[in-house]
Motif scaffolding. Structure first.
Motif: not given
Length: 261
Positions: A22-31
């Motif tokens: 599924p699609p996702r939004v990058w959270k804190f570390i990924g962002t």
């Protein structure tokens, strides 16, 4: 501190074919990591212009001459403009790997004209307050850096290039990165919208190291306003327009001050 409910980032769930992640939004570390990558790409794009200017210079290398050339209006304008496609490519890659549409991830959606009007009026108030403080402290309203760059662009007949760079390229690249990508990921992490607004404003302030502490305060306060409008309207175009209006006003003000006797 709490904020009123803003617009949903995605109007409807995205259908996911069977067997696909599924699609996702990058959270804190990924962002943070992707944000650094996008900033690095933008910086490399800007440096490419500087290296080109140095490579094309036929005069023997001189440090003072090189510093003067790299600080000129034409070079700075072109470097800002070249940073835009590099940043957009990096952000496109980040959203592609997140399996979300670029426009949805960065909130590239329209907003009512009243939102643009409200943001513009609020921006005028913030600018007026800081200009008043600056005059009361006996400070120059426009930073010396801007005056020097503008005079250099005028001397080279490239004032139009400076306007394109500062009023179009810079607002788009910075807003897409800061209030688009960084805010989106951080607001959906433990920071929530308030923390994302504050942290993205700090990052945006740190991107303007050419100014002094006073202008840092002004930029940070504008960042808070831009972040709030991004949250409240759910549209990055509102902050892009506000950013462009601020840069246009600052450029016109600097032109007027630079041509005073």
């Amino acid at each position: 501190m709490s904020l009123p409910e803003g617009s949903a980032e995605l109007a409807a769930p995205i259908a996911v074919p069977s067997g696909k992640r599924p699609p996702r939004v990058w959270k804190f570390i990924g962002t943070c990591l992707w944000g650094l990558f996008a900033f690095g790409a933008m910086f490399v794009g800007q440096l490419a212009v500087a290296f080109y200017f140095l490579a094309m210079s036929k005069a023997p290398f001189d440090l003072d001459a090189a510093r003067e050339m790299l600080g000129g209006g034409v070079m700075i304008s072109l470097s800002v403009m070249m940073g835009l496609p590099a940043a957009l490519l990096a952000l496109w890659l980040a959203t592609r790997l997140a399996r979300l549409p670029f426009a949805d991830y960065l909130a590239l959606r329209g907003a009512p004209w009243k939102s643009f009007l409200a943001g513009s009026v609020a921006l005028i108030v913030v600018i007026a307050v800081w200009d008043g403080i600056s005059r009361a402290m006996g400070r120059d309203v426009a930073p010396g850096f801007m005056v020097d760059v503008l005079k250099s662009a005028q001397a080279d007949g490239a004032l139009w290039l400076l306007l394109v760079a500062f009023c179009i390229a810079a607002p788009v690249s910075e807003e897409f990165l800061v209030r688009g990508f960084l805010y989106r990921g951080w607001s959906e992490s433990l920071l929530r919208p308030v923390g994302a607004i504050v942290l993205s404003s700090l990052v945006w302030t740190a991107m303007h190291l050419q100014y002094d502490w006073f202008f840092f305060g002004e930029i940070f306060s504008m960042g808070l306003l831009f972040g709030y409008m991004r949250y409240r309207t759910g549209s990055i175009w509102v902050t892009v327009v506000m950013h462009a209006l601020n840069n246009l006003a600052a450029t016109l003000q600097t032109i007027w001050l630079a041509n005073q006797p």
